[in-house]
Design a protein around this motif. Sequence first.
Motif, PDB file in Angstrom:
ATOM      1  N   VAL A 137       0.857  -1.195   0.000  1.00 33.91           N
ATOM      2  CA  VAL A 137       0.000   0.000   0.000  1.00 33.91           C
ATOM      3  C   VAL A 137       0.887   1.238   0.000  1.00 33.91           C
ATOM      4  CG1 VAL A 137      -1.732   1.317   1.265  1.00 33.91           C
ATOM      5  CG2 VAL A 137      -1.861  -1.188   1.217  1.00 33.91           C
ATOM      6  N   ASP A 138       0.663   2.106  -0.972  1.00 41.14           N
ATOM      7  CA  ASP A 138       1.387   3.373  -1.048  1.00 41.14           C
ATOM      8  C   ASP A 138       0.569   4.443  -0.332  1.00 41.14           C
ATOM      9  OD1 ASP A 138       2.547   5.876  -1.923  1.00 41.14           O
ATOM     10  OD2 ASP A 138       3.512   4.757  -3.537  1.00 41.14           O
ATOM     11  N   MET A 139       1.195   5.147   0.608  1.00 44.39           N
ATOM     12  CA  MET A 139       0.484   6.172   1.375  1.00 44.39           C
ATOM     13  C   MET A 139       0.381   7.514   0.662  1.00 44.39           C
ATOM     14  SD  MET A 139       1.675   5.454   5.311  1.00 44.39           S
ATOM     15  CE  MET A 139       3.447   5.507   4.989  1.00 44.39           C
ATOM     16  N   ASN A 140       0.961   7.612  -0.545  1.00 46.35           N
ATOM     17  CA  ASN A 140       0.865   8.854  -1.330  1.00 46.35           C
ATOM     18  C   ASN A 140       1.311  10.068  -0.512  1.00 46.35           C
ATOM     19  OD1 ASN A 140      -0.239   7.333  -3.474  1.00 46.35           O
ATOM     20  ND2 ASN A 140      -2.304   7.571  -2.661  1.00 46.35           N
ATOM     21  N   LEU A 141       2.502   9.969   0.051  1.00 48.90           N
ATOM     22  CA  LEU A 141       2.962  11.001   0.977  1.00 48.90           C
ATOM     23  C   LEU A 141       3.220  12.351   0.300  1.00 48.90           C
ATOM     24  CD1 LEU A 141       5.338   8.866   3.219  1.00 48.90           C
ATOM     25  CD2 LEU A 141       3.065   9.735   3.779  1.00 48.90           C
ATOM     26  N   ALA A 142       3.606  12.332  -0.976  1.00 50.56           N
ATOM     27  CA  ALA A 142       3.803  13.606  -1.674  1.00 50.56           C
ATOM     28  C   ALA A 142       2.475  14.356  -1.776  1.00 50.56           C
ATOM     29  CB  ALA A 142       4.400  13.367  -3.061  1.00 50.56           C
ATOM     30  N   ASP A 143       1.408  13.630  -2.078  1.00 50.81           N
ATOM     31  CA  ASP A 143       0.078  14.259  -2.131  1.00 50.81           C
ATOM     32  C   ASP A 143      -0.342  14.752  -0.746  1.00 50.81           C
ATOM     33  OD1 ASP A 143      -0.034  13.666  -4.806  1.00 50.81           O
ATOM     34  OD2 ASP A 143      -1.274  11.877  -4.553  1.00 50.81           O
ATOM     35  N   LEU A 144       0.019  13.989   0.281  1.00 50.65           N
ATOM     36  CA  LEU A 144      -0.292  14.383   1.654  1.00 50.65           C
ATOM     37  C   LEU A 144       0.376  15.717   1.979  1.00 50.65           C
ATOM     38  CD1 LEU A 144      -1.721  12.862   4.157  1.00 50.65           C
ATOM     39  CD2 LEU A 144       0.601  12.482   4.954  1.00 50.65           C
ATOM     40  N   GLY A 145       1.665  15.841   1.625  1.00 49.02           N
ATOM     41  CA  GLY A 145       2.393  17.083   1.864  1.00 49.02           C
ATOM     42  C   GLY A 145       1.804  18.252   1.111  1.00 49.02           C
ATOM     43  N   ALA A 146       1.408  18.014  -0.142  1.00 48.07           N
ATOM     44  CA  ALA A 146       0.830  19.089  -0.953  1.00 48.07           C
ATOM     45  C   ALA A 146      -0.515  19.538  -0.392  1.00 48.07           C
ATOM     46  CB  ALA A 146       0.674  18.618  -2.399  1.00 48.07           C
ATOM     47  N   SER A 147      -1.320  18.592   0.075  1.00 48.04           N
ATOM     48  CA  SER A 147      -2.633  18.939   0.649  1.00 48.04           C
ATOM     49  C   SER A 147      -2.471  19.749   1.930  1.00 48.04           C
ATOM     50  CB  SER A 147      -3.432  17.671   0.927  1.00 48.04           C
ATOM     51  OG  SER A 147      -3.745  16.997  -0.271  1.00 48.04           O
ATOM     52  N   ALA A 148      -1.480  19.375   2.742  1.00 50.28           N
ATOM     53  CA  ALA A 148      -1.227  20.120   3.967  1.00 50.28           C
ATOM     54  C   ALA A 148      -0.832  21.557   3.647  1.00 50.28           C
ATOM     55  CB  ALA A 148      -0.134  19.440   4.776  1.00 50.28           C
ATOM     56  N   VAL A 149      -0.038  21.736   2.598  1.00 49.23           N
ATOM     57  CA  VAL A 149       0.370  23.082   2.186  1.00 49.23           C
ATOM     58  C   VAL A 149      -0.833  23.908   1.751  1.00 49.23           C
ATOM     59  CG1 VAL A 149       1.510  24.337   0.302  1.00 49.23           C
ATOM     60  CG2 VAL A 149       2.765  22.618   1.594  1.00 49.23           C
ATOM     61  N   ARG A 150      -1.739  23.294   1.006  1.00 50.65           N
ATOM     62  CA  ARG A 150      -2.913  24.044   0.539  1.00 50.65           C
ATOM     63  C   ARG A 150      -3.767  24.520   1.710  1.00 50.65           C
ATOM     64  NH1 ARG A 150      -2.297  20.473  -3.948  1.00 50.65           N
ATOM     65  NH2 ARG A 150      -3.476  18.784  -2.954  1.00 50.65           N
ATOM     66  N   ASP A 151      -3.913  23.660   2.726  1.00 51.35           N
ATOM     67  CA  ASP A 151      -4.649  24.097   3.919  1.00 51.35           C
ATOM     68  C   ASP A 151      -3.914  25.232   4.629  1.00 51.35           C
ATOM     69  OD1 ASP A 151      -7.012  22.739   3.922  1.00 51.35           O
ATOM     70  OD2 ASP A 151      -6.453  21.273   5.443  1.00 51.35           O
ATOM     71  N   LEU A 152      -2.591  25.078   4.756  1.00 54.79           N
ATOM     72  CA  LEU A 152      -1.811  26.104   5.451  1.00 54.79           C
ATOM     73  C   LEU A 152      -1.913  27.437   4.724  1.00 54.79           C
ATOM     74  CD1 LEU A 152       0.124  26.820   7.749  1.00 54.79           C
ATOM     75  CD2 LEU A 152       2.033  26.159   6.257  1.00 54.79           C
ATOM     76  N   PHE A 153      -1.804  27.405   3.397  1.00 55.60           N
ATOM     77  CA  PHE A 153      -1.885  28.647   2.639  1.00 55.60           C
ATOM     78  C   PHE A 153      -3.254  29.305   2.817  1.00 55.60           C
ATOM     79  CE2 PHE A 153      -2.731  31.251  -1.094  1.00 55.60           C
ATOM     80  CZ  PHE A 153      -1.594  32.049  -1.103  1.00 55.60           C
ATOM     81  N   SER A 154      -4.304  28.509   2.829  1.00 57.94           N
ATOM     82  CA  SER A 154      -5.645  29.073   3.022  1.00 57.94           C
ATOM     83  C   SER A 154      -5.762  29.753   4.374  1.00 57.94           C
ATOM     84  CB  SER A 154      -6.699  27.966   2.903  1.00 57.94           C
ATOM     85  OG  SER A 154      -6.751  27.445   1.594  1.00 57.94           O
ATOM     86  N   ILE A 155      -5.202  29.116   5.416  1.00 59.31           N
ATOM     87  CA  ILE A 155      -5.244  29.712   6.755  1.00 59.31           C
ATOM     88  C   ILE A 155      -4.456  31.022   6.772  1.00 59.31           C
ATOM     89  CG2 ILE A 155      -4.679  29.384   9.188  1.00 59.31           C
ATOM     90  CD1 ILE A 155      -4.922  26.340   8.669  1.00 59.31           C
ATOM     91  N   ILE A 156      -3.258  30.993   6.173  1.00 57.83           N
ATOM     92  CA  ILE A 156      -2.429  32.200   6.106  1.00 57.83           C
ATOM     93  C   ILE A 156      -3.195  33.325   5.409  1.00 57.83           C
ATOM     94  CG2 ILE A 156      -0.368  33.205   5.037  1.00 57.83           C
ATOM     95  CD1 ILE A 156       0.979  30.442   5.388  1.00 57.83           C
ATOM     96  N   ASP A 157      -3.951  32.941   4.391  1.00 54.75           N
ATOM     97  CA  ASP A 157      -4.668  33.922   3.575  1.00 54.75           C
ATOM     98  C   ASP A 157      -6.005  34.330   4.171  1.00 54.75           C
ATOM     99  OD1 ASP A 157      -3.717  35.246   1.337  1.00 54.75           O
ATOM    100  OD2 ASP A 157      -5.163  34.282   0.016  1.00 54.75           O
ATOM    101  N   GLY A 158      -6.295  33.824   5.381  1.00 58.21           N
ATOM    102  CA  GLY A 158      -7.502  34.244   6.069  1.00 58.21           C
ATOM    103  C   GLY A 158      -8.755  33.444   5.769  1.00 58.21           C
ATOM    104  N   THR A 159      -8.596  32.296   5.116  1.00 55.89           N
ATOM    105  CA  THR A 159      -9.745  31.457   4.777  1.00 55.89           C
ATOM    106  C   THR A 159      -9.888  30.334   5.797  1.00 55.89           C
ATOM    107  OG1 THR A 159      -9.410  31.887   2.419  1.00 55.89           O
ATOM    108  CG2 THR A 159     -10.777  29.996   2.997  1.00 55.89           C
ATOM    109  N   SER A 160     -11.088  30.129   6.293  1.00 59.08           N
ATOM    110  CA  SER A 160     -11.323  29.059   7.265  1.00 59.08           C
ATOM    111  C   SER A 160     -11.304  27.701   6.567  1.00 59.08           C
ATOM    112  CB  SER A 160     -12.674  29.254   7.956  1.00 59.08           C
ATOM    113  OG  SER A 160     -12.962  28.148   8.788  1.00 59.08           O
TER     114      SER A 160
END
Length: 336
Positions: A294-317
């Motif tokens: 089973v591949d955990m798709n960790l690169a996608d996991l990292g990218a998704s975490a970044v998208r959430d972080l950027f949204s928070i930084i940008d003031g989006t809930s």
Amino acid sequence: MAIDRAPTLTDVARLAGVSLTTASKAINGKPRVSDSVRARVLKVAKELSYSPNPMARSLHTGRSGFVALIIIDTLSQRWAVPALLGAESALSQIDLSLVAADARGEARRLNELARVFQARKVDGLLVLGDNNVVTPSLAGIVSVPVVYLHGDTGDTRDVVHLPDDRGGIVQVVEHLVASGRTRVAFVGGPAGVRATVERARGLQDRLDELGRPVVGGVSRCGPWSQRWGRTAADQLLQEHPDVDAIVCASDQIAFGVVQAVQASGRIVPQDVAVTGFDNWLAFATETEPALTTVDMNLADLGASAVRDLFSIIDGTSVGRGVRYHDTTLVVRGSAP
């Protein structure tokens, strides 16, 4: 089109009707953006007085353009590298840069690093944990946005990205059952750690739903090692000689299990199918036959975490709590 605060890339993307990635590419002159879309994005950026220049934008918005990634323990670098690469790729697409540090497995050092990065005005923090143990939460330690990946904090206030360990094992079980396996056993990692517990529960629950037992139960646990895999398989084959599939909680364990099964005179996969978890190529492709895993798709996991972080930084809930990410079953010769 004026807004009552410093404009952000999210504002440009929203008003231009494009994604963040497309807006960033258009503004920074990168390819794969049509002329009409680029013109629309640049027009909106000009009307908002949005500056793509990092220094000018920093003075205008108070942001540094940097995100810090703190790795809980680089001894788990097998998981850190693909997640880090995914995060860095996502950050580059939205015009942010990454700096990284190692907490060396120490909660005190994690807190110190977080405070240092906050003092240096990073825009946010990513904390890369260990799926085996609880990641210390930085809630109350720093005020900058924080997103966690590959390690749960147990704090419902936090935003956490995890691989779906249970879902991954369910994929394995369904594949084995579909291929005709009826006597499925389990060899786990260290007892009580999250990865072992979640993978064991996923296997037990799915086999229960199918009305089938777990041969030998799910309490056969030991270190993440080839040696444990060999020892566990020897015991299992002596106690349950009719087992026809062994599901392992990691590829490293599965490597040893394959060796033990073959040493017993049985053939993998004809007599006993063996599966792993992680898609760690150092083990998964070095067994003979290569491991179904089973591949955990960790690169996608990292990218998704970044998208959430950027949204928070940008003031989006983005809400709170754990986001579970799909895994991928990789079928190879050990369990075709």
